[in-house]
Every structure is written in structure tokens, then in C-alpha cells.
Motif scaffolding. Structure first.
Motif, mmCIF file in Angstrom:
data_model
loop_
_atom_site.group_PDB
_atom_site.id
_atom_site.type_symbol
_atom_site.label_atom_id
_atom_site.label_comp_id
_atom_site.label_asym_id
_atom_site.label_seq_id
_atom_site.Cartn_x
_atom_site.Cartn_y
_atom_site.Cartn_z
ATOM 1 N N CYS A 105 0.850 -1.188 0.000
ATOM 2 C CA CYS A 105 0.000 0.000 0.000
ATOM 3 C C CYS A 105 0.886 1.238 0.000
ATOM 4 O O CYS A 105 1.787 1.365 0.842
ATOM 5 N N ASP A 107 -0.415 4.409 0.179
ATOM 6 C CA ASP A 107 -1.142 5.544 0.732
ATOM 7 C C ASP A 107 -0.247 6.331 1.688
ATOM 8 O O ASP A 107 0.735 5.796 2.219
ATOM 9 N N CYS A 110 1.018 4.974 4.996
ATOM 10 C CA CYS A 110 1.920 3.836 4.842
ATOM 11 C C CYS A 110 3.248 4.243 4.209
ATOM 12 O O CYS A 110 4.208 3.465 4.240
ATOM 13 N N GLY A 197 6.223 2.682 1.389
ATOM 14 C CA GLY A 197 5.021 1.857 1.357
ATOM 15 C C GLY A 197 5.037 0.861 2.493
ATOM 16 O O GLY A 197 5.963 0.821 3.306
ATOM 17 N N THR A 199 3.607 -3.375 3.371
ATOM 18 C CA THR A 199 2.941 -4.592 2.929
ATOM 19 C C THR A 199 2.155 -5.213 4.071
ATOM 20 O O THR A 199 2.578 -5.141 5.228
ATOM 21 N N ALA A 225 1.069 -2.723 -6.240
ATOM 22 C CA ALA A 225 0.309 -1.679 -5.542
ATOM 23 C C ALA A 225 -1.109 -2.164 -5.230
ATOM 24 O O ALA A 225 -1.780 -2.752 -6.085
ATOM 25 N N ILE A 226 -1.548 -1.917 -3.986
ATOM 26 C CA ILE A 226 -2.928 -2.224 -3.578
ATOM 27 C C ILE A 226 -3.498 -1.005 -2.857
ATOM 28 O O ILE A 226 -2.752 -0.162 -2.333
ATOM 29 N N ASP A 227 -4.831 -0.905 -2.803
ATOM 30 C CA ASP A 227 -5.454 0.214 -2.092
ATOM 31 C C ASP A 227 -5.575 -0.111 -0.605
ATOM 32 O O ASP A 227 -5.311 -1.231 -0.160
ATOM 33 N N ARG A 228 -5.996 0.886 0.170
ATOM 34 C CA ARG A 228 -6.005 0.721 1.625
ATOM 35 C C ARG A 228 -7.033 -0.325 2.083
ATOM 36 O O ARG A 228 -6.771 -1.086 3.027
ATOM 37 N N THR A 230 -7.915 -3.053 0.489
ATOM 38 C CA THR A 230 -7.318 -4.372 0.245
ATOM 39 C C THR A 230 -6.227 -4.655 1.263
ATOM 40 O O THR A 230 -6.109 -5.780 1.771
ATOM 41 N N PHE A 231 -5.440 -3.629 1.565
ATOM 42 C CA PHE A 231 -4.382 -3.783 2.573
ATOM 43 C C PHE A 231 -4.974 -4.225 3.903
ATOM 44 O O PHE A 231 -4.485 -5.181 4.537
#
Length: 252
Positions: A105, A107, A110, A197, A199, A225-228, A230-231
Motif C-alpha cells: 500500500c 497511501d 503507509c 510503502g 505490505t 500496488a494495492i489500495d487501503r 485491500t491492505f
């Protein structure tokens, strides 16, 4: 893939009375590290065949392998000669490990240093993320903390010095950069690398006796990359022990 290119001879250094360091070069680069991997692979083979009596363990680094032995079970000089012989014929090894696609992530909470890195390099935030996720990183070694991977391959465009004042607390599973290296913090700890970032995936699990550290020297890593949302969901799954780590393995 093993190659048989001619290489300069390795240098053996005594480390007290119970270890030898086999040094393959002075630089941190894929060629030197390939020799480290090739030598380590040969030691693995001989150990599995029961042909390294007295050797306790070996620790690969960027450019060398330190071989620890029991001086009551093996003669140091005989082992030195054997290691020199093995280093001369072990060759070079590439693509020796697993290839992982690990979610991250990016964001702001993070990645507290992402905006600063982007500004310093004259890039948009998304450009930095793109460089991080398009790069195939190579695990050179583990150190500093259990399961802490040092990864080579960071693009020159993201070369940044360490923070002038290290943080007292870096959140566990943070992805960070310094110089031309990338790393991931398995544990909460102090640290001076720049955090780009985080993980949700656990990087070290002491309950996994076979492979407590997720990553190993020779492995390849691609950040995804993943959004919050999904994190957060993956973090809960990982914390509960329900996440299948094998789902992160790829074939390239």
C-alpha cells in the motif's frame, strides 16, 4: 541458470577459530552476488550429501559467504583448502530462488517519505510508485533483523541518502529505500531508510520451522500496488494465519 565464466580467485579470511569468510569481490553487483549464490548452492548440495563434516552453517552476504564450523570436528586448515577449491569451481548462479509478487500500500500513512522523494526527484507521486512496481528486485542478503531483506536493483532515478535523523520507530512491514537499495522491515524497529510503502504480508514467522523468513538470497521481488481497503483485509487475513503465502509466488 549456471554460468562458467572465468572469475578472479576468491579470497579466504579467517574469522576467529571457528569460521572462514570466502570473499568473491569488493562490489555490490549481480556478478559478484552470482558467485555468492553459486558457492552457497554447492555447499547446500555437499551438506545434503553429508560431505561437509563439522560445518555448522554458512551465511551469504552481498559479496561473500561466511562458513561457520566446529573446530573440534574439523581441521581449520583442511577446511580452508576445501573451501578454496570449492570456490574455484562453484561458478555463478542466477535466478536461483523464488519469484514473489508482494502487495504494497502506497497511501500516505503507509508511505510517509513518498512525497518528499517525489519532490526531490522532480517526479509525481505516481511516477515513483510506477518505478517501484515495475522493477524486479533481487534479494542479496538478510541481515540487521531476522528476515530483513536487502534488495538490489533500485532504479538510479530513486537513489536517495538515508534520513539525516533516523526514526526511533519504523512500523513493521514497511518498504524502504536508501542509496541504490530497497529493503523491508519485518519488525517494528528504529531505522533511517526512507519509507515508501507498507505490505500486509508477514516477512518473518518463527512458527514456520522450514522457512521462517519469507525471502531468501537469490529470490526476486516485484511490489504490487494495492489500495487501503485491500491492505486492511489482507492484514487481517495474515494476522489470523489464513493467508496463503504461496499465492504470492509467480513464474516470471
Amino acid at each position: 541458470m549456471t554460468t562458467e565464466l572465468a572469475h578472479p580467485p576468491a579470497r579466504l579470511l579467517s574469522v576467529g577459530d571457528a569460521a572462514w569468510t570466502v570473499e568473491f569481490g569488493n562490489a555490490i553487483d549481480p556478478v559478484t552476488h552470482g558467485r555468492v549464490l553459486g558457492f552457497s548452492s554447492l555447499l547446500d548440495t555437499l551438506s545434503n550429501e553429508g560431505r561437509l563434516d563439522g560445518v555448522v552453517e554458512w551465511v551469504p552476504t552481498f559479496r561473500s559467504v561466511t562458513v561457520h564450523f566446529d573446530p573440534l570436528r574439523t581441521d581449520a586448515m583442511v577446511l580452508r583448502d576445501l573451501l578454496a577449491e570449492l570456490a574455484g569451481k562453484s561458478g555463478s548462479l542466477s535466478a536461483a530462488g523464488c519469484r514473489w509478487r508482494i502487495p504494497v500500500c502506497f497511501d500516505a500513512d503507509c508511505a510517509p517519505d513518498l512525497d518528499e522523494v517525489a519532490t526531490a526527484k522532480g517526479m509525481a507521486r505516481d511516477e515513483v510508485v510506477c518505478l517501484m512496481t515495475e522493477t524486479v528486485f533481487i534479494v542479496y542478503m538478510l541481515g540487521f533483523l531476522p528476515g530483513f531483506p536487502y534488495l538490489g536493483g533500485l532504479p538510479e532515478a530513486l537513489d536517495m541518502p538515508r534520513l539525516a535523523t533516523p526514526r526511533k520507530v519504523v512500523p513493521s512491514r514497511s518498504i524502504a529505500i536508501a542509496g541504490r537499495m530497497c529493503a523491508a522491515y519485518p519488525w517494528e524497529s528504529p531505522g533511517g531508510w526512507r519509507l515508501l510503502g507498507r505490505t500486509p504480508v508477514r516477512l518473518f514467522d518463527a512458527a514456520n520451522a522450514r522457512r521462517p523468513a519469507l525471502l531468501a538470497p537469490g529470490d526476486q521481488v516485484v511490489w504490487q500496488a494495492i489500495d487501503r481497503g485491500t491492505f486492511d483485509a489482507m492484514e487481517r487475513e495474515c494476522a489470523a494465519g489464513r493467508f496463503d503465502l504461496s499465492s504470492l509466488l509467480t513464474e516470471g
